[in-house]
Design a protein around this motif. Sequence first.
Motif: not given
Length: 88
Positions: A63-69
């Motif tokens: 569930g980690v977003t692409i932006e967070q990654l």
Amino acid sequence: MDYIRATDVFPERLLQEIQRYIQGELIYIPTRSSERRKWGENSGAANYYVARNEKIRQSFREGVTIEQLSDQFGLSVESIKKIVYSKR
């Protein structure tokens, strides 16, 4: 890369034949293609990126977003998308 003297490794006849084509110059003799290693095998870089990319995929599945990654791994959003959406 260290230099090796041709006189130390080549038989005299072979050395004379090579000298017909080149004398006193540096020459690179590549390894046989069957003995070549893939990129990153010697340094371990290939394994590092495989592990990193798997960690990115796992985090995305959790569930980690692409932006967070992107922020977490210091990669562009497009690079993260290529990693998480690639067929592995």
